[in-house]
Scaffold this active site. Sequence first.
Site, PDB file in Angstrom:
ATOM      1  N   LYS A  60       0.850  -1.192   0.000  1.00  0.00           N
ATOM      2  CA  LYS A  60       0.000   0.000   0.000  1.00  0.00           C
ATOM      3  C   LYS A  60       0.881   1.235   0.000  1.00  0.00           C
ATOM      4  O   LYS A  60       1.808   1.345   0.810  1.00  0.00           O
ATOM      5  CB  LYS A  60      -0.901   0.017   1.244  1.00  0.00           C
ATOM      6  CG  LYS A  60      -1.938   1.118   1.233  1.00  0.00           C
ATOM      7  CD  LYS A  60      -3.120   0.730   0.394  1.00  0.00           C
ATOM      8  CE  LYS A  60      -4.130   1.871   0.265  1.00  0.00           C
ATOM      9  NZ  LYS A  60      -3.701   2.899  -0.690  1.00  0.00           N
ATOM     10  N   LYS A  84       5.198   2.545   8.684  1.00  0.00           N
ATOM     11  CA  LYS A  84       4.022   3.281   9.161  1.00  0.00           C
ATOM     12  C   LYS A  84       2.815   2.370   9.323  1.00  0.00           C
ATOM     13  O   LYS A  84       2.104   2.425  10.335  1.00  0.00           O
ATOM     14  CB  LYS A  84       3.688   4.435   8.209  1.00  0.00           C
ATOM     15  CG  LYS A  84       4.659   5.599   8.295  1.00  0.00           C
ATOM     16  CD  LYS A  84       4.159   6.819   7.562  1.00  0.00           C
ATOM     17  CE  LYS A  84       4.135   6.629   6.074  1.00  0.00           C
ATOM     18  NZ  LYS A  84       3.716   7.865   5.365  1.00  0.00           N
ATOM     19  N   LYS A  96       5.316   2.024  -3.045  1.00  0.00           N
ATOM     20  CA  LYS A  96       5.324   3.417  -3.503  1.00  0.00           C
ATOM     21  C   LYS A  96       5.544   3.429  -5.003  1.00  0.00           C
ATOM     22  O   LYS A  96       6.270   2.591  -5.564  1.00  0.00           O
ATOM     23  CB  LYS A  96       6.431   4.216  -2.816  1.00  0.00           C
ATOM     24  CG  LYS A  96       6.122   5.698  -2.689  1.00  0.00           C
ATOM     25  CD  LYS A  96       5.036   5.948  -1.648  1.00  0.00           C
ATOM     26  CE  LYS A  96       4.744   7.436  -1.490  1.00  0.00           C
ATOM     27  NZ  LYS A  96       3.754   7.663  -0.428  1.00  0.00           N
ATOM     28  N   THR A 180      -5.506  12.964   5.346  1.00  0.00           N
ATOM     29  CA  THR A 180      -4.115  13.192   5.740  1.00  0.00           C
ATOM     30  C   THR A 180      -3.973  14.485   6.538  1.00  0.00           C
ATOM     31  O   THR A 180      -3.370  14.506   7.618  1.00  0.00           O
ATOM     32  CB  THR A 180      -3.198  13.226   4.507  1.00  0.00           C
ATOM     33  OG1 THR A 180      -3.317  12.002   3.793  1.00  0.00           O
ATOM     34  CG2 THR A 180      -1.748  13.437   4.916  1.00  0.00           C
ATOM     35  N   ASN A 211      -2.658  18.902  -1.399  1.00  0.00           N
ATOM     36  CA  ASN A 211      -3.783  18.313  -0.678  1.00  0.00           C
ATOM     37  C   ASN A 211      -3.557  18.286   0.830  1.00  0.00           C
ATOM     38  O   ASN A 211      -4.393  18.769   1.610  1.00  0.00           O
ATOM     39  CB  ASN A 211      -4.043  16.903  -1.201  1.00  0.00           C
ATOM     40  CG  ASN A 211      -5.156  16.211  -0.452  1.00  0.00           C
ATOM     41  OD1 ASN A 211      -4.923  15.542   0.541  1.00  0.00           O
ATOM     42  ND2 ASN A 211      -6.382  16.370  -0.925  1.00  0.00           N
TER      43      ASN A 211
END
Length: 311
Positions: A60, A84, A96, A180, A211
């Site tokens: 992910k 994380k 990623k 986030t 964002n």
Amino acid sequence: MLKVLKESIELAGLPEEVYTYLSKPDRILTVKIPVRMDNGKLVVFEGYRVQHNNALGPYKGGIRFHPEVTLDTDIALATGMTLKNSLAGIPYGGGKGAVKVNPKQLSQKELEQLSRGYARAIAPIIGPEKDIPAPDVNTNPQIMIWMVDEFSKLKGYNVPGVFTAKPPELWGNPVRMYSTGFGAVVTAKEAAEKWLGGFEGKTISIHGFGNAGQWAAYWASKWGAKIIAVSDTSGTVYDPNGIDVELAMKVKNETRKVTNYPKGEKIPDPNAPLFVEADILMPSAIENVITEENVDKVKAKLIVEPANGPV
């Protein structure tokens, strides 16, 4: 990132072989993405998908479009996602993706071609049970739904779960867009109440107004903090009396430059928010913006990180 990983393993008293195993990703895919530009010229872009570790679940991690991305950066970010997710107790691994491109120089048609081309290129190694990409720097729900559509065409049926952060109208979670920034402000509020005597009325400087930065500014202002500096690649807006966050967001999203905000002082340096007088600094752009060389210039009492590895 490898230094952080090694130090963490040593602090935990884990065997050195844990570092040996986690210091390298499971898989690295490098792809080329040909795009026919509006002027008729064919340009080939380079992209990556790094799958670091899936011991806890599917890989992910986001996809960034940025002119300065490198494979080493992508590996470090994928490693960070593994750490994380595991620390948060989330049943996902780390991955990623990236394309070396400045998307601000592309037309909408060119951007769609690039997005669909990248999805086709990584399609063999992703899927809802294998690897679930998401947005990152310079990518958004529109790009995600182009990629979902392209992947679904290859499969012959709709596969909405292969990418997250799609528009709510097309299988997306309506809170994903601001999650986030929201999470970063929850953390900032808790930290400020513990170490700064409270959150309301505290001044906040935000480096990066994409964002994560926009929604961090939005929620921080809603909860009573004062946003005094924001920046993007066009420069910095500074106003010690406070920035109208919703107006700044409107200006940024309509003109693509936060420096078109009609109030406050304009500073050409996009890194200025890192060094202004503020109670809280929220680096919200890219990694490694605060280093050994400039950390002494940081005046904030508290640093909270919406971005990946900014310190």
